[in-house]
Motif scaffolding. Structure first.
Motif, PDB file in Angstrom:
ATOM      1  N   LEU A   9       0.565  -9.891   5.733  1.00  0.00           N
ATOM      2  CA  LEU A   9       1.468 -11.001   5.385  1.00  0.00           C
ATOM      3  C   LEU A   9       2.803 -10.990   6.145  1.00  0.00           C
ATOM      4  O   LEU A   9       3.219 -12.036   6.655  1.00  0.00           O
ATOM      5  CB  LEU A   9       1.692 -11.070   3.864  1.00  0.00           C
ATOM      6  CG  LEU A   9       0.496 -11.619   3.060  1.00  0.00           C
ATOM      7  CD1 LEU A   9       0.808 -11.641   1.567  1.00  0.00           C
ATOM      8  CD2 LEU A   9       0.096 -13.016   3.529  1.00  0.00           C
ATOM      9  N   GLY A  50      -2.370 -13.907  -0.353  1.00  0.00           N
ATOM     10  CA  GLY A  50      -1.277 -13.622  -1.297  1.00  0.00           C
ATOM     11  C   GLY A  50      -1.774 -13.472  -2.724  1.00  0.00           C
ATOM     12  O   GLY A  50      -1.309 -12.611  -3.467  1.00  0.00           O
ATOM     13  N   ASP A  83      -3.109  -4.675  -2.172  1.00  0.00           N
ATOM     14  CA  ASP A  83      -1.761  -4.376  -1.652  1.00  0.00           C
ATOM     15  C   ASP A  83      -1.835  -3.977  -0.187  1.00  0.00           C
ATOM     16  O   ASP A  83      -0.998  -4.374   0.625  1.00  0.00           O
ATOM     17  CB  ASP A  83      -1.118  -3.242  -2.456  1.00  0.00           C
ATOM     18  CG  ASP A  83      -0.627  -3.756  -3.798  1.00  0.00           C
ATOM     19  OD1 ASP A  83      -0.531  -4.994  -3.949  1.00  0.00           O
ATOM     20  OD2 ASP A  83      -0.379  -2.927  -4.697  1.00  0.00           O
ATOM     21  N   TYR A  95       6.666 -10.128   0.033  1.00  0.00           N
ATOM     22  CA  TYR A  95       6.274  -9.818   1.419  1.00  0.00           C
ATOM     23  C   TYR A  95       7.088 -10.616   2.434  1.00  0.00           C
ATOM     24  O   TYR A  95       6.721 -10.718   3.596  1.00  0.00           O
ATOM     25  CB  TYR A  95       4.770 -10.066   1.604  1.00  0.00           C
ATOM     26  CG  TYR A  95       3.957  -9.141   0.732  1.00  0.00           C
ATOM     27  CD1 TYR A  95       3.679  -7.845   1.150  1.00  0.00           C
ATOM     28  CD2 TYR A  95       3.552  -9.541  -0.538  1.00  0.00           C
ATOM     29  CE1 TYR A  95       2.985  -6.972   0.324  1.00  0.00           C
ATOM     30  CE2 TYR A  95       2.858  -8.674  -1.368  1.00  0.00           C
ATOM     31  CZ  TYR A  95       2.581  -7.388  -0.929  1.00  0.00           C
ATOM     32  OH  TYR A  95       1.909  -6.515  -1.747  1.00  0.00           O
ATOM     33  N   LYS A 141      -2.307  -7.103   1.941  1.00  0.00           N
ATOM     34  CA  LYS A 141      -1.093  -7.944   1.934  1.00  0.00           C
ATOM     35  C   LYS A 141      -0.006  -7.296   2.790  1.00  0.00           C
ATOM     36  O   LYS A 141       0.657  -7.961   3.572  1.00  0.00           O
ATOM     37  CB  LYS A 141      -0.609  -8.147   0.496  1.00  0.00           C
ATOM     38  CG  LYS A 141      -1.510  -9.110  -0.266  1.00  0.00           C
ATOM     39  CD  LYS A 141      -0.899  -9.580  -1.556  1.00  0.00           C
ATOM     40  CE  LYS A 141      -1.148  -8.602  -2.661  1.00  0.00           C
ATOM     41  NZ  LYS A 141      -0.918  -9.174  -3.996  1.00  0.00           N
TER      42      LYS A 141
END
Ligand SMILES: Cc1cc2nc3c(=O)[nH]c(=O)nc-3n(C[C@H](O)[C@H](O)[C@H](O)COP(=O)(O)OP(=O)(O)OC[C@H]3O[C@@H](n4cnc5c(N)ncnc54)[C@H](O)[C@@H]3O)c2cc1C
Length: 383
Positions: A110, A98, A103, A59, A106
């Motif tokens: 992120l 994290g 998904d 990321y 994140k």
């Protein structure tokens, strides 16, 4: 044993020392007086990679070791203590989101946290529970594909400015720590309100009370399994407590260096005041303690980086380091005479800033309970 930094760490220190002096120290007092959120500094720290040090590479993060992150905290604190909250919170997000986020979560949060465009906060403390966080009462109730969050969080750093919060809420009323679950809650969700606290120091971090009135979030925003939230945050707090200690020591070290230069220049009774033992001995003592606390902190992070237990060492560093920084900065303020008491010099602000982290992330008393528990066993706990 190897007490030397790597070439990369030396380079990082050089870069950040220049950045802190040029970009942060020059604006620190303005942020303190205005209470303005240092948005541009957040983005600059993002550009320098500081907000992705602990985030997954996928990321945009760097998955750097903890020791290097701790060194970065020290350097940023030399310029502006409050800016170290950016590294703390991004570091905790790298760990908690994290490692436990879906998904979707994140991807959504992120990259922005890492670039400094999105601000993240962590909300554990409540009006009625702080040290005793396992007894928190804010609740999250599952309703189909959503959770409904109701409760209040208090004392939350960046609460006034954050876009998303890692929130800890009770999903099981019959279990204590095992009944706590973590969530990523967007702070623009209907039902969220914020109210600012008026703090002694670190005025640019907008500490706030956050209220959640039947706030609905998708079930995909749960971080990890139900009941694992308390353990996620405690794992994060172990390293964050050492980061905080190093930030406090960075502020103390900068104060010591400025004081050493001053006492060699300032004259009284016909000679530089550095020649009086009443002046040089407190400096020698403070430098000794700061050095010892710094190496204790580095060792704690080294243990963590090598996968060894370090809860005791982290708690030792956290009860001592912030207190030592307060005492050291106070001493430096006094050695500047009446000038030290004015806001023309940075000591009064640094003093107000570091006091906050004698409390935040666990008080000295709670840290000593942890040290005693790790040394002598759970039977030493009063609860
Ligand atoms: C600058 C700052 C930033 C913060 N940022 C955040 C944040 O971002 N997110 C968040 O969730 N929280 C945050 N906090 C809140 C912080 O984590 C809590 O204030 C802290 O955990 C203490 O809780 P409390 O204030 O409720 O004090 P209490 O738990 O009520 O404690 C009051 C006093 O009693 C003592 N005490 C309590 N229990 C014991 C015991 N068993 N033995 C001995 N003494 C005890 C404490 O040490 C303290 O001196 C922040 C606080 C500060 C000051």
């Amino acid at each position: 044993m190897d007490f030397a930094f790597t070439a990369e760490q030396e380079e990082l220190i050089r870069t950040l020392r220049g950045f802190a002096r040029k970009e942060l120290a020059t604006r620190s007092q303005h942020w303190d007086k205005s209470g303005e959120f240092p948005a541009s500094a957040w983005r600059q720290m993002g550009e320098l990679g500081l907000l992705g040090l602990r985030a997954p590479a996928e990321y945009g993060g760097q998955e750097t070791d903890l020791l290097t992150t701790g060194i970065a905290m020290e350097e940023i604190a030399r310029g502006d203590f409050s800016c170290t909250y950016a590294l703390q919170l991004a570091g905790l997000a790298g760990e908690i989101i994290g490692k436990n986020g879906s998904d979707e979560v994140k991807k959504r949060w992120l990259p922005g946290i890492i670039s400094g465009e999105s601000v993240v906060a962590i909300a554990l403390t409540e009006p009625s529970v702080g040290s005793d966080a396992a007894n928190l009462v804010c609740r999250a109730v599952r309703d189909g594909d959503e959770y409904v969050i109701t409760g209040e969080k208090s004392g939350i750093s960046m609460g006034m400015f954050a876009h998303v919060v890692m929130l800890f809420a009770r999903t099981d009323a019959s279990a204590k720590a095992r009944g706590v679950t973590a969530f990523a809650v967007p702070l623009d969700a209907p039902g969220v309100s914020r109210s600012q606290l008026r703090d002694l120091g670190s005025r640019s971090i907008g500490r706030a009370v956050l209220s959640f009135d039947h706030v609905r979030i998708p079930a995909s925003h749960r971080l990890g399994e139900e009941g694992t939230g308390f353990y996620q945050v405690m794992r994060g707090f172990d390293f964050n407590r050492v980061f905080i200690t190093l930030a406090c020591l960075g502020s103390a070290q900068a104060s010591l260096e400025e004081t050493m230069a001053y006492v060699k220049e300032r004259k009284a009774f016909g000679k530089p005041i550095a020649q009086f033992e009443g002046v040089s001995f407190p400096i020698a003592e403070a430098a000794t303690y700061v050095d010892a606390a710094r190496w204790m902190s580095y060792r704690a992070l080294w243990l963590a980086d090598h996968g060894r237990p370090y809860t005791k060492e982290a708690a030792m560093a956290k009860w001592w380091g912030p207190k030592l920084a307060v005492e050291t900065i106070h001493q430096c303020l006094l050695l500047h005479g009446h000038y030290g008491y004015t806001d023309e010099l940075p000591f009064e602000q640094r003093l107000r800033d570091v006091i906050g982290l004698e409390i935040g992330d666990g008080t000295a008393e709670v840290m000593k309970l942890i040290v005693a528990r790790e040394l002598m066993g759970r039977e030493t706990l009063p609860y």
